[in-house]
Enzyme design. Sequence first.
Site, PDB file in Angstrom:
ATOM      1  N   ASN A 136       0.685  -1.189  -0.117  1.00 44.32           N
ATOM      2  CA  ASN A 136      -0.103   0.132  -0.090  1.00 44.32           C
ATOM      3  C   ASN A 136       0.557   0.597   0.000  1.00 44.32           C
ATOM      4  OD1 ASN A 136      -3.024  -0.288   0.212  1.00 44.32           O
ATOM      5  ND2 ASN A 136      -2.298  -1.771   1.848  1.00 44.32           N
ATOM      6  N   HIS A 172      -8.436  -0.752   6.007  1.00 45.37           N
ATOM      7  CA  HIS A 172      -8.625  -2.043   6.857  1.00 45.37           C
ATOM      8  C   HIS A 172      -9.010  -2.996   5.949  1.00 45.37           C
ATOM      9  CE1 HIS A 172      -9.204  -5.154  10.049  1.00 45.37           C
ATOM     10  NE2 HIS A 172      -9.805  -5.612   9.322  1.00 45.37           N
TER      11      HIS A 172
HETATM   12  C1  GAR Z   1      -3.319  -4.441   4.421  1.00 46.90           C
HETATM   13  O1  GAR Z   1      -4.145  -5.703   3.862  1.00 46.90           O
HETATM   14  C2  GAR Z   1      -4.269  -3.437   4.886  1.00 46.90           C
HETATM   15  O2  GAR Z   1      -5.893  -3.424   4.835  1.00 46.90           O
HETATM   16  C3  GAR Z   1      -4.035  -4.676   6.237  1.00 46.90           C
HETATM   17  O3  GAR Z   1      -2.558  -5.448   6.103  1.00 46.90           O
HETATM   18  C4  GAR Z   1      -1.803  -5.397   4.778  1.00 46.90           C
HETATM   19  C5  GAR Z   1      -0.318  -4.642   5.146  1.00 46.90           C
HETATM   20  O4  GAR Z   1      -0.084  -5.133   3.235  1.00 46.90           O
HETATM   21  N1  GAR Z   1      -3.940  -4.123   7.552  1.00 46.90           N
HETATM   22  C6  GAR Z   1      -4.570  -4.593   8.886  1.00 46.90           C
HETATM   23  O5  GAR Z   1      -4.957  -5.287   9.047  1.00 46.90           O
HETATM   24  C7  GAR Z   1      -4.927  -3.953   9.829  1.00 46.90           C
HETATM   25  N2  GAR Z   1      -6.353  -3.985  10.182  1.00 46.90           N
HETATM   26  P1  GAR Z   1       1.187  -4.170   2.865  1.00 46.90           P
HETATM   27  O6  GAR Z   1       2.577  -4.099   4.067  1.00 46.90           O
HETATM   28  O7  GAR Z   1       1.630  -4.662   1.534  1.00 46.90           O
HETATM   29  O8  GAR Z   1       0.643  -2.543   2.722  1.00 46.90           O
END
Ligand code: GAR
Length: 190
Positions: free
Chosen positions: A14, A109
């Site tokens: 992200n 989320h």
């Molecule tokens: C994402 O899918 C985000 O929505 C989730 O962690 C992942 C991070 O991915 N966040 C949560 O679960 C927060 N409660 P990334 O490091 O590849 O961006």
Amino acid sequence: MTKLAVFASGTGSNYNAIVEAVKNGTLDAEVSVLVCDKPNAEVVEKAKLNGTPAFVFDPKQYRNKQMFEAKIVEVLQEEKIDLIILAGYMRMIGKTLLRPFEGKIINIHPSLLPSFPGLDAIGQAFDAGVKVSGVTVHYVDAGMDTGKIIAQQAVDVQDGSSRDELQHAIQQVEHQLYPATIQKLITRGE
Ligand code: GAR
């Protein structure tokens, strides 16, 4: 120019999507700093590649959460950060950080809140056998994924698909929805 601090603990896909949106001009902001709480997180390498100043704060090095967050606030205020973007930052935000940035911290989320808050939302949704899940962008308050919802997008759970396939589909949506939602907030002056 709106100055963003992206907070992340893991892979940083992200974070990358936000940086890409800035580069291609669809997000009118600057990713001024990356804040990470895990010294070996992949996102720190991604920040180096992109030239984003990365600040790693290991909570184990601080006596308590208040001192840990006070150090982060110091950097954010020095950098004159306008908005904090939590992007896979797997830590609750305490009042030391919330108070000076009230209404200026948002989170993404991987479920349609209020369903499946907390850890492993994708696994929770998959195990529950839901046919529709999705992504939520919300303001951060003192609760666990309880802040006011800003944007949501549904993701169909295809029959017979695996947990990994659901995760992939959800992350594809996140990478579009998060930069677009940040841009909307900036345009509205929030
Ligand atoms: C994402 O899918 C985000 O929505 C989730 O962690 C992942 C991070 O991915 N966040 C949560 O679960 C927060 N409660 P990334 O490091 O590849 O961006």
